[in-house]
Design a protein around this motif. Structure first.
Motif, PDB file in Angstrom:
ATOM      1  N   THR A 117       0.833  -1.201   0.000  1.00 10.58           N
ATOM      2  CA  THR A 117       0.000   0.000   0.000  1.00 10.58           C
ATOM      3  C   THR A 117       0.872   1.259   0.000  1.00 10.58           C
ATOM      4  O   THR A 117       0.610   2.206  -0.754  1.00 10.58           O
ATOM      5  CB  THR A 117      -0.934   0.010   1.224  1.00 10.58           C
ATOM      6  N   LEU A 118       1.902   1.270   0.838  1.00 13.08           N
ATOM      7  CA  LEU A 118       2.806   2.424   0.890  1.00 13.08           C
ATOM      8  C   LEU A 118       3.523   2.629  -0.447  1.00 13.08           C
ATOM      9  O   LEU A 118       3.661   3.777  -0.916  1.00 13.08           O
ATOM     10  CB  LEU A 118       3.826   2.254   2.022  1.00 13.08           C
ATOM     11  N   ARG A 119       3.968   1.541  -1.078  1.00 17.04           N
ATOM     12  CA  ARG A 119       4.615   1.667  -2.392  1.00 17.04           C
ATOM     13  C   ARG A 119       3.640   2.268  -3.404  1.00 17.04           C
ATOM     14  O   ARG A 119       4.012   3.118  -4.203  1.00 17.04           O
ATOM     15  CB  ARG A 119       5.110   0.315  -2.883  1.00 17.04           C
ATOM     16  N   GLY A 120       2.397   1.811  -3.369  1.00 17.78           N
ATOM     17  CA  GLY A 120       1.397   2.350  -4.286  1.00 17.78           C
ATOM     18  C   GLY A 120       1.126   3.823  -4.056  1.00 17.78           C
ATOM     19  O   GLY A 120       0.976   4.602  -4.988  1.00 17.78           O
ATOM     20  N   LEU A 121       1.082   4.235  -2.801  1.00 12.63           N
ATOM     21  CA  LEU A 121       0.837   5.647  -2.486  1.00 12.63           C
ATOM     22  C   LEU A 121       2.010   6.523  -2.917  1.00 12.63           C
ATOM     23  O   LEU A 121       1.811   7.656  -3.344  1.00 12.63           O
ATOM     24  CB  LEU A 121       0.570   5.807  -0.983  1.00 12.63           C
ATOM     25  N   ARG A 122       3.214   6.010  -2.797  1.00 12.29           N
ATOM     26  CA  ARG A 122       4.396   6.793  -3.192  1.00 12.29           C
ATOM     27  C   ARG A 122       4.446   7.034  -4.699  1.00 12.29           C
ATOM     28  O   ARG A 122       5.030   8.011  -5.147  1.00 12.29           O
ATOM     29  CB  ARG A 122       5.662   6.082  -2.746  1.00 12.29           C
TER      30      ARG A 122
END
Length: 124
Positions: A117-122
């Motif tokens: 999720t964090l990778r996608g948000l970045r």
């Protein structure tokens, strides 16, 4: 001003809004035929071609490695409509759903979801 016996015509050159009711896109269906949580990550199946329906093709074009909610935002459709149409794509073999977390999910599975999720948000 138009008389009651004449059809209404706009007085200026403003574009006329075209509203399509969501249920017309889904054939009146309000729920997908498959279990599809908002946070479920989708994967496009390779070698399946393209659907003939333009709305399904629009969704298929953006769904790989995105959640159901993200796809809905990208195609500018209500989440309920997107879920029903994604269900159609899943049944037709164009898309598969990656496993989501359950109450029995391990600590590692939960960590992986958070990291994904964090990778996608970045990348946004």
């Amino acid at each position: 001003m138009a008389l009651p016996t004449q059809p209404w015509e706009p007085e200026d050159d403003a574009p006329v809004a075209r509203v399509v009711r969501p249920y017309t896109l889904t054939g009146g269906r309000t729920a997908p035929k498959v279990e599809l949580p908002f946070e479920a990550t989708l994967r496009r199946e390779s070698g399946t071609g393209e659907p003939t329906d333009p709305k399904l093709a629009q969704i298929l074009a953006v769904c790989d490695k995105r959640s159901v909610a993200e796809v809905s935002a990208h195609v500018h459709m209500p989440i309920g409509v997107t879920r029903v149409l994604l269900g159609d794509l899943i049944e037709q073999g164009f898309v598969r759903v990656q496993a989501t977390l359950t109450a029995d999910s391990s600590h590692d599975e939960r960590r992986e979801l958070i990291e994904r999720t964090l990778r996608g948000l970045r990348t946004l």
